[in-house]
Design a protein around this motif. Sequence first.
Motif, PDB file in Angstrom:
ATOM      1  N   THR A 141     -14.657   6.491  11.642  1.00  0.00           N
ATOM      2  CA  THR A 141     -13.717   5.372  11.505  1.00  0.00           C
ATOM      3  C   THR A 141     -12.466   5.611  12.333  1.00  0.00           C
ATOM      4  OG1 THR A 141     -14.518   4.917   9.253  1.00  0.00           O
ATOM      5  CG2 THR A 141     -12.348   4.020   9.864  1.00  0.00           C
ATOM      6  N   LEU A 142     -11.912   6.809  12.238  1.00  0.00           N
ATOM      7  CA  LEU A 142     -10.673   7.117  12.955  1.00  0.00           C
ATOM      8  C   LEU A 142     -10.881   7.155  14.468  1.00  0.00           C
ATOM      9  CD1 LEU A 142      -9.106   9.908  10.684  1.00  0.00           C
ATOM     10  CD2 LEU A 142      -8.730   7.438  10.608  1.00  0.00           C
ATOM     11  N   SER A 143     -12.130   7.292  14.887  1.00  0.00           N
ATOM     12  CA  SER A 143     -12.435   7.337  16.323  1.00  0.00           C
ATOM     13  C   SER A 143     -12.807   5.964  16.878  1.00  0.00           C
ATOM     14  CB  SER A 143     -13.592   8.312  16.589  1.00  0.00           C
ATOM     15  OG  SER A 143     -13.267   9.608  16.145  1.00  0.00           O
ATOM     16  N   ASP A 144     -12.772   4.954  16.010  1.00  0.00           N
ATOM     17  CA  ASP A 144     -13.163   3.600  16.406  1.00  0.00           C
ATOM     18  C   ASP A 144     -11.912   2.738  16.543  1.00  0.00           C
ATOM     19  OD1 ASP A 144     -14.168   1.067  16.712  1.00  0.00           O
ATOM     20  OD2 ASP A 144     -15.655   1.240  15.103  1.00  0.00           O
ATOM     21  N   VAL A 145     -11.521   2.443  17.773  1.00  0.00           N
ATOM     22  CA  VAL A 145     -10.288   1.701  18.021  1.00  0.00           C
ATOM     23  C   VAL A 145     -10.324   0.307  17.396  1.00  0.00           C
ATOM     24  CG1 VAL A 145     -11.032   0.742  20.232  1.00  0.00           C
ATOM     25  CG2 VAL A 145      -8.589   1.101  19.797  1.00  0.00           C
ATOM     26  N   SER A 146     -11.522  -0.256  17.250  1.00  0.00           N
ATOM     27  CA  SER A 146     -11.633  -1.600  16.676  1.00  0.00           C
ATOM     28  C   SER A 146     -11.255  -1.628  15.202  1.00  0.00           C
ATOM     29  CB  SER A 146     -13.060  -2.131  16.847  1.00  0.00           C
ATOM     30  OG  SER A 146     -13.971  -1.414  16.035  1.00  0.00           O
ATOM     31  N   LYS A 147     -11.232  -0.450  14.563  1.00  0.00           N
ATOM     32  CA  LYS A 147     -10.894  -0.387  13.143  1.00  0.00           C
ATOM     33  C   LYS A 147      -9.435   0.006  12.903  1.00  0.00           C
ATOM     34  CE  LYS A 147     -15.633   0.526  11.750  1.00  0.00           C
ATOM     35  NZ  LYS A 147     -16.594   1.462  11.104  1.00  0.00           N
ATOM     36  N   ALA A 148      -8.685   0.134  13.987  1.00  0.00           N
ATOM     37  CA  ALA A 148      -7.259   0.491  13.880  1.00  0.00           C
ATOM     38  C   ALA A 148      -6.410  -0.774  13.947  1.00  0.00           C
ATOM     39  CB  ALA A 148      -6.866   1.447  15.001  1.00  0.00           C
ATOM     40  N   GLN A 182     -10.956   1.970  -1.946  1.00  0.00           N
ATOM     41  CA  GLN A 182     -10.448   1.715  -0.603  1.00  0.00           C
ATOM     42  C   GLN A 182      -8.929   1.851  -0.566  1.00  0.00           C
ATOM     43  OE1 GLN A 182     -12.015  -2.117   0.654  1.00  0.00           O
ATOM     44  NE2 GLN A 182     -13.724  -1.100   1.654  1.00  0.00           N
ATOM     45  N   THR A 183      -8.447   2.576   0.437  1.00  0.00           N
ATOM     46  CA  THR A 183      -7.022   2.833   0.590  1.00  0.00           C
ATOM     47  C   THR A 183      -6.671   2.876   2.071  1.00  0.00           C
ATOM     48  OG1 THR A 183      -7.109   4.222  -1.391  1.00  0.00           O
ATOM     49  CG2 THR A 183      -5.119   4.361  -0.071  1.00  0.00           C
ATOM     50  N   ALA A 184      -5.521   2.324   2.403  1.00  0.00           N
ATOM     51  CA  ALA A 184      -5.072   2.353   3.791  1.00  0.00           C
ATOM     52  C   ALA A 184      -4.632   3.762   4.169  1.00  0.00           C
ATOM     53  CB  ALA A 184      -3.936   1.375   4.006  1.00  0.00           C
ATOM     54  N   PHE A 185      -4.916   4.132   5.401  1.00  0.00           N
ATOM     55  CA  PHE A 185      -4.517   5.443   5.928  1.00  0.00           C
ATOM     56  C   PHE A 185      -3.878   5.226   7.295  1.00  0.00           C
ATOM     57  CE2 PHE A 185      -5.333   9.311   8.402  1.00  0.00           C
ATOM     58  CZ  PHE A 185      -4.794  10.277   7.553  1.00  0.00           C
ATOM     59  N   VAL A 186      -2.669   5.776   7.473  1.00  0.00           N
ATOM     60  CA  VAL A 186      -1.926   5.564   8.712  1.00  0.00           C
ATOM     61  C   VAL A 186      -1.988   6.803   9.591  1.00  0.00           C
ATOM     62  CG1 VAL A 186       0.322   5.060   9.731  1.00  0.00           C
ATOM     63  CG2 VAL A 186      -0.343   3.955   7.609  1.00  0.00           C
ATOM     64  N   PHE A 236       6.644  -2.832   9.317  1.00  0.00           N
ATOM     65  CA  PHE A 236       5.476  -2.551   8.493  1.00  0.00           C
ATOM     66  C   PHE A 236       4.223  -3.037   9.220  1.00  0.00           C
ATOM     67  CE2 PHE A 236       8.657  -3.574   4.997  1.00  0.00           C
ATOM     68  CZ  PHE A 236       8.895  -2.245   4.665  1.00  0.00           C
ATOM     69  N   PHE A 237       3.087  -2.443   8.888  1.00  0.00           N
ATOM     70  CA  PHE A 237       1.829  -3.012   9.343  1.00  0.00           C
ATOM     71  C   PHE A 237       1.605  -4.326   8.610  1.00  0.00           C
ATOM     72  CE2 PHE A 237       0.863   1.536  10.242  1.00  0.00           C
ATOM     73  CZ  PHE A 237       0.608   1.391  11.603  1.00  0.00           C
ATOM     74  N   ALA A 238       1.049  -5.307   9.316  1.00  0.00           N
ATOM     75  CA  ALA A 238       0.773  -6.600   8.686  1.00  0.00           C
ATOM     76  C   ALA A 238      -0.242  -6.436   7.556  1.00  0.00           C
ATOM     77  CB  ALA A 238       0.259  -7.595   9.721  1.00  0.00           C
ATOM     78  N   ASP A 239      -1.251  -5.588   7.795  1.00  0.00           N
ATOM     79  CA  ASP A 239      -2.217  -5.227   6.746  1.00  0.00           C
ATOM     80  C   ASP A 239      -1.815  -3.864   6.219  1.00  0.00           C
ATOM     81  OD1 ASP A 239      -3.938  -7.492   6.868  1.00  0.00           O
ATOM     82  OD2 ASP A 239      -4.731  -6.704   8.754  1.00  0.00           O
ATOM     83  N   THR A 240      -1.299  -3.840   5.025  1.00  0.00           N
ATOM     84  CA  THR A 240      -0.726  -2.595   4.510  1.00  0.00           C
ATOM     85  C   THR A 240      -0.991  -2.475   3.018  1.00  0.00           C
ATOM     86  OG1 THR A 240       1.309  -1.279   4.453  1.00  0.00           O
ATOM     87  CG2 THR A 240       1.538  -3.651   4.059  1.00  0.00           C
ATOM     88  N   THR A 241      -0.387  -1.495   2.387  1.00  0.00           N
ATOM     89  CA  THR A 241      -0.494  -1.315   0.940  1.00  0.00           C
ATOM     90  C   THR A 241       0.904  -1.232   0.349  1.00  0.00           C
ATOM     91  OG1 THR A 241      -0.469   1.112   1.031  1.00  0.00           O
ATOM     92  CG2 THR A 241      -2.621   0.016   1.244  1.00  0.00           C
ATOM     93  N   VAL A 242       0.988  -1.456  -0.948  1.00  0.00           N
ATOM     94  CA  VAL A 242       2.290  -1.357  -1.620  1.00  0.00           C
ATOM     95  C   VAL A 242       2.838   0.057  -1.479  1.00  0.00           C
ATOM     96  CG1 VAL A 242       3.531  -1.611  -3.803  1.00  0.00           C
ATOM     97  CG2 VAL A 242       1.634  -3.154  -3.270  1.00  0.00           C
ATOM     98  N   GLU A 243       1.949   1.042  -1.568  1.00  0.00           N
ATOM     99  CA  GLU A 243       2.395   2.429  -1.463  1.00  0.00           C
ATOM    100  C   GLU A 243       3.012   2.717  -0.103  1.00  0.00           C
ATOM    101  OE1 GLU A 243      -0.986   2.383  -4.466  1.00  0.00           O
ATOM    102  OE2 GLU A 243      -0.521   1.412  -2.559  1.00  0.00           O
ATOM    103  N   ALA A 272      -4.003   5.850  16.960  1.00  0.00           N
ATOM    104  CA  ALA A 272      -2.906   5.561  16.028  1.00  0.00           C
ATOM    105  C   ALA A 272      -3.114   4.166  15.467  1.00  0.00           C
ATOM    106  CB  ALA A 272      -1.563   5.653  16.748  1.00  0.00           C
ATOM    107  N   GLY A 273      -2.737   4.005  14.239  1.00  0.00           N
ATOM    108  CA  GLY A 273      -2.865   2.683  13.617  1.00  0.00           C
ATOM    109  C   GLY A 273      -3.082   2.796  12.126  1.00  0.00           C
ATOM    110  N   ASN A 274      -3.365   1.665  11.526  1.00  0.00           N
ATOM    111  CA  ASN A 274      -3.592   1.563  10.091  1.00  0.00           C
ATOM    112  C   ASN A 274      -5.089   1.387   9.854  1.00  0.00           C
ATOM    113  OD1 ASN A 274      -2.329   1.572   7.578  1.00  0.00           O
ATOM    114  ND2 ASN A 274      -2.405  -0.641   7.399  1.00  0.00           N
ATOM    115  N   PHE A 275      -5.729   2.347   9.167  1.00  0.00           N
ATOM    116  CA  PHE A 275      -7.163   2.309   8.934  1.00  0.00           C
ATOM    117  C   PHE A 275      -7.450   2.090   7.446  1.00  0.00           C
ATOM    118  CE2 PHE A 275      -6.561   4.787  12.737  1.00  0.00           C
ATOM    119  CZ  PHE A 275      -7.626   4.446  13.562  1.00  0.00           C
ATOM    120  N   LEU A 276      -8.539   1.418   7.172  1.00  0.00           N
ATOM    121  CA  LEU A 276      -8.982   1.264   5.787  1.00  0.00           C
ATOM    122  C   LEU A 276     -10.073   2.293   5.525  1.00  0.00           C
ATOM    123  CD1 LEU A 276      -8.583  -0.399   3.220  1.00  0.00           C
ATOM    124  CD2 LEU A 276     -10.456  -1.878   3.978  1.00  0.00           C
ATOM    125  N   LEU A 277      -9.737   3.301   4.737  1.00  0.00           N
ATOM    126  CA  LEU A 277     -10.696   4.348   4.373  1.00  0.00           C
ATOM    127  C   LEU A 277     -11.085   4.191   2.907  1.00  0.00           C
ATOM    128  CD1 LEU A 277      -9.165   7.520   6.081  1.00  0.00           C
ATOM    129  CD2 LEU A 277     -10.847   5.910   7.007  1.00  0.00           C
TER     130      LEU A 277
END
Length: 352
Positions: A106-113, A45-49, A189-196, A89-94
């Motif tokens: 996932t990218l088309s689901d606003v609830s996951k952004a 699992q990795t965040a995707f912006v 930064f996004f509140a839910d983010t990654t170190v990268e 637009a947003g931060n997604f967990l893929l």
Amino acid sequence: MGKKNRTKVILIVILAFLIVFAGGFGFLYKTYLNGLKPVSEVSEQTAFVVEEGSTMDDIINKLYDEGFIQNVKIAKIYVKLNKINEYYAGNFLLDKNMSVEQIFDTLSDVSKASRDEVMVTIPDGSWAKHAAAYIAEKTNLSAEEILQKWNEVDYIYQLIDKYEFLTEDVFNSEHCFLEGYIFPETYSFFADTTVEQVTEKILDYQNEIYLKYKDEILASGYTVHEVYTLASIILFEVSNEEDMYLVSSVFHNRLNDGWKLQSSVTVCYALYTYESWEDCERDVTIKSDYNTYQVDGLPVGPVSNTNEMALKATLNPAESNYYFFVNDISTGKAYFAETYEEHQKNVYKYLY
């Protein structure tokens, strides 16, 4: 050749063509289906912006660059065939084990952004461990995992490949490989983010600053790492812009004449934990490649994360005959001297 034979030959040619066509189509269709499969069977699992204003082509290219899909062209065909034109637009967990279909669902689901953003200020002269703590206060990350990533050799090599200002010299650091390059600024930064994501946003900004002064750095006679190291010492010593240029002249004069820098702030960094500035003045015999009372020239790396003002002062020292300075602890004002005797008078007048 008889009529029957000609007809037979024609039928054979047509049949052969259909077989080849079917085989080719089958191969292409199989290639298409394989291209829609996950890049990995293992969950990662990795965040995707998805940035505001991104086009579908931007998103697909980014998905490929970050290792989520196997083939850009196949992803574009899939999007067109399925008429996918809604994304957010947003931060997604893929996950690397997601298929192309699952990714675009996932990218088309606003609830996951995740759109929640936080502001994090990294003050001038902060150490990497302090910067990590500031980031951890506002995000889902811990300071420990941030610092662990900033000392991960493989990840640092990835950053070296991406950012021209980073070199293998960073591995000389005793505490954090990115010390000196965490540019002091207020970041979103996004509140839910990654170190990268956090790291590369900071380094992207650092790169903008570096490019402004790249030509001056290359013409300075010092490496990029040395310039950032000297700038970090200057910022640690003084915060007043006028004083920075004079402090820079002191250090340049000493370096040019083969003197030790004898900067107490390098002792502070060598100690890494201290109660007051007096500890740094007393412990000048500490064994460390940062202690400029002991080592010749510059320390092995930056002793703080420098700002643009100190970088400019490093590259443009004032012209002076000064070799000494002391700071008035109560005001922060620096007082300069050409000789040790003059310096001692300033020490007794402004330090005690």
